[in-house]
Enzyme design. Structure first.
Site, PDB file in Angstrom:
ATOM      1  N   TYR A 109     -10.851  -7.983  -7.770  1.00 54.67           N
ATOM      2  CA  TYR A 109     -10.653  -7.324  -6.474  1.00 54.67           C
ATOM      3  C   TYR A 109     -10.664  -6.224  -6.597  1.00 54.67           C
ATOM      4  O   TYR A 109     -10.280  -5.234  -5.490  1.00 54.67           O
ATOM      5  CB  TYR A 109      -9.867  -8.367  -6.194  1.00 54.67           C
ATOM      6  CG  TYR A 109      -9.263  -8.393  -4.231  1.00 54.67           C
ATOM      7  CD1 TYR A 109     -10.466  -8.678  -3.814  1.00 54.67           C
ATOM      8  CD2 TYR A 109      -8.030  -8.532  -4.008  1.00 54.67           C
ATOM      9  CE1 TYR A 109     -10.313  -8.975  -2.265  1.00 54.67           C
ATOM     10  CE2 TYR A 109      -7.709  -8.251  -2.185  1.00 54.67           C
ATOM     11  CZ  TYR A 109      -8.650  -8.484  -1.714  1.00 54.67           C
ATOM     12  OH  TYR A 109      -8.083  -8.723  -0.588  1.00 54.67           O
ATOM     13  N   GLU A 116     -10.392  -3.449  -8.290  1.00 53.87           N
ATOM     14  CA  GLU A 116     -11.516  -2.679  -8.587  1.00 53.87           C
ATOM     15  C   GLU A 116     -12.862  -2.288  -7.450  1.00 53.87           C
ATOM     16  O   GLU A 116     -12.782  -1.092  -7.527  1.00 53.87           O
ATOM     17  CB  GLU A 116     -11.573  -2.275  -9.989  1.00 53.87           C
ATOM     18  CG  GLU A 116     -10.271  -1.655 -10.949  1.00 53.87           C
ATOM     19  CD  GLU A 116      -9.390  -0.593 -10.839  1.00 53.87           C
ATOM     20  OE1 GLU A 116      -9.962  -0.105  -9.704  1.00 53.87           O
ATOM     21  OE2 GLU A 116      -8.862  -0.317 -12.131  1.00 53.87           O
TER      22      GLU A 116
HETATM   23  P1  NAD Z   1     -11.696 -14.698   3.672  1.00 51.17           P
HETATM   24  O1  NAD Z   1     -11.847 -15.110   2.600  1.00 51.17           O
HETATM   25  O2  NAD Z   1     -11.010 -15.767   5.056  1.00 51.17           O
HETATM   26  O3  NAD Z   1     -12.835 -14.366   4.381  1.00 51.17           O
HETATM   27  C1  NAD Z   1     -13.925 -13.287   3.290  1.00 51.17           C
HETATM   28  C2  NAD Z   1     -15.097 -14.089   4.193  1.00 51.17           C
HETATM   29  O4  NAD Z   1     -16.354 -12.921   3.148  1.00 51.17           O
HETATM   30  C3  NAD Z   1     -15.663 -15.275   4.208  1.00 51.17           C
HETATM   31  O5  NAD Z   1     -15.981 -16.133   5.097  1.00 51.17           O
HETATM   32  C4  NAD Z   1     -16.453 -15.574   3.633  1.00 51.17           C
HETATM   33  O6  NAD Z   1     -17.427 -16.734   2.793  1.00 51.17           O
HETATM   34  C5  NAD Z   1     -16.992 -13.894   3.023  1.00 51.17           C
HETATM   35  N1  NAD Z   1     -17.914 -13.757   1.625  1.00 51.17           N
HETATM   36  C6  NAD Z   1     -17.917 -13.433   0.810  1.00 51.17           C
HETATM   37  N2  NAD Z   1     -18.398 -12.589  -0.265  1.00 51.17           N
HETATM   38  C7  NAD Z   1     -19.191 -13.206   0.906  1.00 51.17           C
HETATM   39  C8  NAD Z   1     -20.857 -12.323   0.530  1.00 51.17           C
HETATM   40  N3  NAD Z   1     -21.230 -11.934  -0.756  1.00 51.17           N
HETATM   41  N4  NAD Z   1     -21.810 -12.447   1.144  1.00 51.17           N
HETATM   42  C9  NAD Z   1     -21.394 -12.331   2.832  1.00 51.17           C
HETATM   43  N5  NAD Z   1     -20.579 -12.780   3.155  1.00 51.17           N
HETATM   44  C10 NAD Z   1     -19.248 -13.058   1.946  1.00 51.17           C
HETATM   45  O7  NAD Z   1     -10.437 -13.677   3.569  1.00 51.17           O
HETATM   46  P2  NAD Z   1      -9.819 -12.980   4.962  1.00 51.17           P
HETATM   47  O8  NAD Z   1      -8.677 -12.923   4.253  1.00 51.17           O
HETATM   48  O9  NAD Z   1     -10.432 -13.500   6.129  1.00 51.17           O
HETATM   49  O10 NAD Z   1     -10.362 -11.907   4.182  1.00 51.17           O
HETATM   50  C11 NAD Z   1     -10.933 -10.695   5.003  1.00 51.17           C
HETATM   51  C12 NAD Z   1     -11.362  -9.658   4.758  1.00 51.17           C
HETATM   52  O11 NAD Z   1     -10.119  -8.216   4.764  1.00 51.17           O
HETATM   53  C13 NAD Z   1     -11.776  -9.255   3.519  1.00 51.17           C
HETATM   54  O12 NAD Z   1     -13.099  -7.940   3.084  1.00 51.17           O
HETATM   55  C14 NAD Z   1     -10.192  -9.141   2.532  1.00 51.17           C
HETATM   56  O13 NAD Z   1     -10.322  -8.431   1.079  1.00 51.17           O
HETATM   57  C15 NAD Z   1      -9.482  -8.250   3.474  1.00 51.17           C
HETATM   58  N6  NAD Z   1      -7.798  -7.991   3.270  1.00 51.17           N
HETATM   59  C16 NAD Z   1      -7.470  -9.472   3.784  1.00 51.17           C
HETATM   60  C17 NAD Z   1      -6.364  -9.417   3.595  1.00 51.17           C
HETATM   61  C18 NAD Z   1      -5.514 -10.568   4.204  1.00 51.17           C
HETATM   62  O14 NAD Z   1      -4.111 -10.910   3.574  1.00 51.17           O
HETATM   63  N7  NAD Z   1      -5.653 -10.913   4.539  1.00 51.17           N
HETATM   64  C19 NAD Z   1      -5.325  -8.734   3.104  1.00 51.17           C
HETATM   65  C20 NAD Z   1      -6.287  -7.231   2.708  1.00 51.17           C
HETATM   66  C21 NAD Z   1      -6.944  -7.302   3.349  1.00 51.17           C
END
Ligand code: NAD
Ligand code: UDP
Length: 313
Positions: A144, A146
């Site tokens: 995640y 990297e």
């Molecule tokens: P989440 O897991 O609820 O959402 C991620 C979404 O991406 C999901 O709907 C999943 O099905 C989709 N997904 C995963 N792999 C995929 C692929 N190969 N193709 C298409 N869709 C794909 O997580 P979240 O908390 O909503 O996070 C959303 C974004 O924000 C992510 O990129 C995450 O790294 C970033 N982020 C979130 C947080 C947090 O605290 N929630 C913190 C830092 C960064």
């Protein structure tokens, strides 16, 4: 009215973003492969003629004519991103290449949902954007951390080399309604455990800290970042309020009036000891400050999980 692609739009943050963008009168294409997201998160948007839901994996090329792209596709919970670590790296890296290639071709502005994890187990506190981080490149969290770091590199290189109009945000721990009950992250774990009257599982001694931001504050920051001219980022988006996991557990028990007790389980490897954003840049460049303190944000989150658990029994 803009045409906007949101990858990972059926996830926790993505669904709130789609909702906000639609409310502002935009046309939203929500792309997701449902790895951690689900149709239920966006079911209330399905009758809106400006909303389109597409099942697609971001690691495969995708073509659509839009003005803006928000690239959120990537599992965010350690439990889920470590389930298939190779796929996590591919999603971050190949997904970024595909979306940047699309942005370059159609001349769209593109925002990357990067993360405070790029700072790893930070040696400086609070973390400002100029800090390069302290990340283990070969550990269990590396797929995640990297992956997201490489995505940032790609964004900057597409910007320098191809003049792609990029926006990079580093999101700190965000919580709120529509997190999955089995998401595995700490806020949802503690709330679900408290509501079920189960023991709250603190990993380690509970002295590690995190800064928790309510999802509505984050969405406001994301929209502002996308709309601001003359800035690429990275810009931290997080709530500087800092809490130990012990403090969080006690708050959740109190707010849910739960009889649950606290137990301690082993600390996962490379678990960062502290995390708190320096948000000076977001405050000065975006005129953004989070408004929702932890206790205020926990209340609607607890109500959400209470309703969800009542429906499933
Ligand atoms: P989440 O897991 O609820 O959402 C991620 C979404 O991406 C999901 O709907 C999943 O099905 C989709 N997904 C995963 N792999 C995929 C692929 N190969 N193709 C298409 N869709 C794909 O997580 P979240 O908390 O909503 O996070 C959303 C974004 O924000 C992510 O990129 C995450 O790294 C970033 N982020 C979130 C947080 C947090 O605290 N929630 C913190 C830092 C960064
Ligand atoms: N954590 C915990 N109990 C849980 C889940 C997580 O004590 O049931 C701890 C975890 O070890 C970490 C902190 O809570 O120190 C935040 O974990 P989370 O997975 O929410 O996010 P991240 O570690 O990615 O910031």
């Amino acid at each position: 009215m803009k045409q906007i692609l949101v990858t990972g739009g059926a996830g926790f943050i993505g669904s709130h973003l789609c909702e906000r963008l639609l409310n502002e009168g935009n046309i939203v294409i929500c792309m997701d492969n449902y790895f951690t997201g689900c149709k239920q998160n966006v079911i209330h948007l399905q009758n809106n003629p400006n909303f389109e839901l597409v099942r697609h994996d971001v690691t495969f090329p995708y073509y659509v004519e839009v003005d803006q792209i928000y690239n959120l596709a990537c599992p965010a919970s350690p439990v889920h991103y470590q389930f298939d670590p190779v796929s996590t790296v591919k999603t971050s890296v190949i997904g970024a290449i595909n979306m940047l290639g699309l942005a370059k071709r159609i001349k769209a502005r593109i925002l990357q949902a990067s993360t405070s994890e790029v700072y790893g187990d930070p040696a400086i506190h609070p973390q400002e954007e100029s800090y390069w981080g302290n990340v283990n490149p070969i550990g269990l969290r590396s797929c995640y951390d990297e992956g997201k770091r490489c995505a940032e590199t790609l964004f900057m290189d597409y910007h320098r080399q191809n003049k792609v109009d990029i926006r990079l945000i580093r999101i700190f721990n965000t919580y709120g309604p529509r997190m999955r009950p089995d998401d595995g992250r700490v806020v949802s774990n503690f709330i679900v455990q408290a509501l079920k009257g189960e023991d709250l599982t603190i990993y380690g001694d509970g002295s590690q800290t995190r800064s928790f931001q309510y999802v509505d504050d984050l969405i406001e920051g994301m929209i502002r970042m996308m709309a601001t001219e003359g800035i690429t980022g990275p810009v931290n988006l997080g709530n500087p309020g800092e809490f130990t996991m012990l403090e969080l557990a006690e708050k959740v028990i109190r707010l849910t009036h739960s009889p649950s007790r606290i137990i301690h389980l082993p600390l996962p490897s490379d678990d960062p000891k502290q995390r708190k954003p320096d948000i000076t840049l977001a405050q000065t460049k975006l005129n953004w400050t989070p408004n929702i303190p932890l206790e205020e944000g926990l209340k609607p989150t607890i109500s959400y999980f209470r309703e969800l658990l009542e429906k499933t029994v």
